[in-house]
Design an enzyme around this catalytic site. Sequence first.
Site, PDB file in Angstrom:
ATOM      1  N   PHE A 123      66.615  68.441  66.151  1.00 27.00           N
ATOM      2  CA  PHE A 123      67.542  68.413  65.429  1.00 27.00           C
ATOM      3  C   PHE A 123      68.147  69.876  65.196  1.00 27.00           C
ATOM      4  CE2 PHE A 123      70.414  67.945  61.963  1.00 27.00           C
ATOM      5  CZ  PHE A 123      70.992  66.500  62.134  1.00 27.00           C
ATOM      6  N   GLY A 124      69.090  70.354  65.559  1.00 28.64           N
ATOM      7  CA  GLY A 124      69.749  71.793  65.165  1.00 28.64           C
ATOM      8  C   GLY A 124      70.416  72.163  64.294  1.00 28.64           C
ATOM      9  N   LEU A 125      69.962  72.205  62.985  1.00 30.84           N
ATOM     10  CA  LEU A 125      70.598  72.350  61.888  1.00 30.84           C
ATOM     11  C   LEU A 125      70.459  73.844  61.127  1.00 30.84           C
ATOM     12  CD1 LEU A 125      71.911  71.258  59.048  1.00 30.84           C
ATOM     13  CD2 LEU A 125      69.445  71.395  58.282  1.00 30.84           C
ATOM     14  N   THR A 126      69.224  74.419  61.125  1.00 30.48           N
ATOM     15  CA  THR A 126      69.111  75.711  60.478  1.00 30.48           C
ATOM     16  C   THR A 126      69.570  76.679  61.326  1.00 30.48           C
ATOM     17  OG1 THR A 126      66.922  74.581  59.608  1.00 30.48           O
ATOM     18  CG2 THR A 126      67.203  77.001  59.399  1.00 30.48           C
ATOM     19  N   GLU A 127      70.189  77.781  60.277  1.00 26.64           N
ATOM     20  CA  GLU A 127      70.554  79.014  60.944  1.00 26.64           C
ATOM     21  C   GLU A 127      70.085  80.054  59.980  1.00 26.64           C
ATOM     22  OE1 GLU A 127      75.006  78.983  61.542  1.00 26.64           O
ATOM     23  OE2 GLU A 127      74.960  76.848  62.436  1.00 26.64           O
ATOM     24  N   SER A 132      68.469  75.974  53.275  1.00 27.04           N
ATOM     25  CA  SER A 132      68.343  75.117  52.052  1.00 27.04           C
ATOM     26  C   SER A 132      70.018  74.774  51.911  1.00 27.04           C
ATOM     27  CB  SER A 132      67.696  75.682  51.016  1.00 27.04           C
ATOM     28  OG  SER A 132      66.532  75.776  50.919  1.00 27.04           O
ATOM     29  N   THR A 158      62.359  72.334  66.164  1.00 27.02           N
ATOM     30  CA  THR A 158      61.012  71.906  66.826  1.00 27.02           C
ATOM     31  C   THR A 158      61.595  71.092  67.762  1.00 27.02           C
ATOM     32  OG1 THR A 158      60.043  71.907  64.332  1.00 27.02           O
ATOM     33  CG2 THR A 158      59.088  70.697  66.029  1.00 27.02           C
ATOM     34  N   GLU A 370      61.976  70.917  55.948  1.00 20.66           N
ATOM     35  CA  GLU A 370      62.700  69.998  55.579  1.00 20.66           C
ATOM     36  C   GLU A 370      62.597  69.757  54.009  1.00 20.66           C
ATOM     37  OE1 GLU A 370      62.081  66.228  57.124  1.00 20.66           O
ATOM     38  OE2 GLU A 370      61.056  66.916  59.024  1.00 20.66           O
TER      39      GLU A 370
END
Length: 386
Positions: A123-127, A132, A158, A370
């Site tokens: 899951f490609g969310l964080t940049e 947060s 991950t 998370e």
Amino acid sequence: MNFELSEEYQDLVDTVREFADEVVAPVSAKHDAEHSFPYEVIKQMGQMGLFGLPFPEEYGGMGGDYFALCLALEQLARVDQSVAITLEAGVSLGAMPIYRFGTEEQKREWLPMLTSGEALAGFGLTESEAGSDASGTKTTARLVDGQWVINGTKEFITNSGTDISRLVTVTAVTDTTTAPDGTVKKEISTILVPTDTVGFTAERPYNKVGWNASDTHPLTLKDVRVPEANLLGARGRGYANFLQILDEGRIAIAALAVGAAQGCVEQSIRYAKERQAFGSNIGAYQSIQFKIARMQARAHTARLAYYDAAARMLAGKPFKTQASIAKLVAGEAAMDNARDATQVFGGYGFINEFTVSRHYRDSKILEIGEGTTEVQLMLIARELGL
């Protein structure tokens, strides 16, 4: 409330515990030292059906529920957090968004390979500026001739660069609107990006403090083109859908953390009965007894917290706050128990081959990933009306 496990759940616990002790544990130190992905272990987990635990049989799953996944994670994390997080991320971040928000066509295409463990998804969310504060997303996706054209970068993703990674769900800004006061509002959507798409690059893996046998990469997306039909869920609902996935995932991470905390207890008890000092095993001394007793109390309390959150979730009741409490309590229990276990082991606790040393390095991320401890406190305080 009855916290005693049913026969079905207990059989699952016993099976995964045996697998963890006999298959996972013997190779954990090797993979940790080599920073190598445990393909042989993951393959067996897939054959056992662990990646399909909470999914219906029609999509290749085991027909179980989210609590079953949590129980499996707890047992795996006792001996190897890297293996446990591979399962957790593969299910709750990889496959679950497709199951929750995907079209029937998307489910049929992707879920069977993900629930079997033959493929992994991330899951490609964080940049770099959106962790947060996920609303800080800068990755963009534009519709051009029936295709999404995606440009941006992602961090700490991950399961994104293994030989069996097949998909990353990417959050991207698909539109912006400017309010009269000049405030810019971003429309964030989620898009399915197969890892073999031209322009998708999993960069060199991170050199991490812990979780060395799990796969984590920064991602670069340069003019990545995927069909318009790869939109996951409704356009503009990407951020809201992500928050729902994260609420569920916090219960799973709490279960993983409980496993780590319990593993430290078990290792400390075993060592305290064997290690001799001043004419007796060190477990005979009250200072060691009290330290291990506190460790057990932390693990037990954290377990009850994630059991409660999972029960509320499965009953269809509000569970957001309980998930945050479970994640907070369990993450701190894992870190505190790892520190105390290292102290019990003395010099051997500082040697990487020992499980407690890996827990000491691995557990810190449980207070960050998370949703940081600070985010959990913020959410709990908000629920209290503060």
